[in-house]
Design an enzyme around this catalytic site. Structure first.
Site, PDB file in Angstrom:
ATOM      1  CB  SER A 112      -0.967  -0.040   1.188  1.00  0.00           C
ATOM      2  OG  SER A 112      -2.000   0.911   1.031  1.00  0.00           O
ATOM      3  CG  ASP A 226      -7.206  -1.991  -3.171  1.00  0.00           C
ATOM      4  OD1 ASP A 226      -7.714  -1.350  -2.227  1.00  0.00           O
ATOM      5  OD2 ASP A 226      -5.998  -2.292  -3.212  1.00  0.00           O
ATOM      6  CG  HIS A 256      -5.718  -2.478   0.601  1.00  0.00           C
ATOM      7  ND1 HIS A 256      -5.196  -1.937  -0.551  1.00  0.00           N
ATOM      8  CD2 HIS A 256      -4.944  -2.011   1.626  1.00  0.00           C
ATOM      9  CE1 HIS A 256      -4.164  -1.172  -0.246  1.00  0.00           C
ATOM     10  NE2 HIS A 256      -3.978  -1.205   1.058  1.00  0.00           N
TER      11      HIS A 256
END
Length: 285
Positions: A112, A226, A256
């Protein structure tokens, strides 16, 4: 499973004196086939990657995880950064310190926000890397015109003030145990400052505009469902990198945190399958 030499936790000082919390999962020298440094995502901390570290140990890699400044057990205002590029400077210190233990550069893993800064680190060639592994990298964010206006206002009035980061625990994983643990974790925070968000947006622009300079073998593992970052950023980036330099795997039904999903086995298998040829090259030397 390989035997660990030790799980060592310690602190490393950043360039400005901020103390960064580090945990090393080390293999005996005779077992280690390489090393990897792990960069976590926004609001979380490196302790959430113990299972990934164990898997990477099984692949033959010694592992270093660390908490970003303003996260976990590291010092710094929660969800904030100083001006400049402290995330990259911190990563350089952490990576080069770890590299001194080994005869070759480490792999770099980023999830991320960590994936975003890891990508920029690789593109800027700040330190030699053996390979780059990206998990749901934040190579694009979904922001409304109102959010952009608020960012401009906060940047002018209170650039270091932490505001809710908008990350919903229920959109991280389909596993209720993962969600509950995230919500109960005292080291997880939910803040982001205008300075940190601007640093992320600047890094996104840099990564997209410099993708053609990628010279590090890269594996992109992305969530096809996501709701936290915009997957189109990964798709655009992949189209811009030199041919053959990166491969991407999309997992249509995963959220995610792809390594924390009930159906994560394929993700782990794909990571191992990508690593194995690169690790075998070293053994043939």
């Amino acid at each position: 499973m390989p035997q660990l030499v030790a799980l060592q936790s310690h602190q490393i000082s950043a360039a400005d004196g901020t103390l960064l919390y580090v945990t090393d999962y080390l293999l005996p020298a005779a077992q280690a086939r390489g090393s990897v440094v792990v960069m976590h995502g926004l609001g979380e901390h490196s302790g959430r990657y113990r299972h990934l570290a164990g898997f990477l140990n099984e692949c033959g890699l010694s592992v270093r995880c660390y908490d970003h400044r303003g996260h976990g057990r590291s010092q710094g205002r929660r969800g904030d950064v100083i001006y400049g590029d402290p995330m990259l400077q911190d990563a350089e210190i952490i990576i080069e310190d770890f590299s001194t233990r080994f005869a070759e550069p480490p792999f770099l893993f980023g999830h991320s926000m960590g994936g975003l800064f890891a990508t920029r680190f690789a593109l800027a060639a700040m330190s030699p890397l053996r390979g780059l592994i990206l998990s749901s990298p934040a190579l694009a964010l979904r922001m409304s015109p109102f959010q952009h206006r608020m960012l401009k206002l906060m940047s002018a009035l209170a650039p270091s003030l932490g505001v809710p980061n908008g990350v919903s625990a229920g959109l991280l994983s389909h596993d209720p145990k993962v969600v509950a643990a995230y919500k109960a974790d005292p080291l997880v925070h939910h803040r982001i400052s205008a300075r940190l968000l601007r640093s992320m947006l600047s890094s996104i622009d840099y990564c997209q505009s410099h993708a053609g300079a990628l010279a590090t073998p890269t594996l992109m593992l992305v969530s096809g469902d996501d709701r936290v970052v915009d997957i189109e950023g990964s798709r655009r980036f992949l189209l811009r990198v030199p041919p053959g330099m990166a491969v991407m795997r999309e997992y249509d039904r995963l959220y995610h945190e792809i390594f924390n999903e009930p159906d994560a086995q394929q993700v782990f298998d794909d990571l191992k399958g990508w690593l194995e040829p690169l690790l075998a090259v070293r053994q043939q030397r």
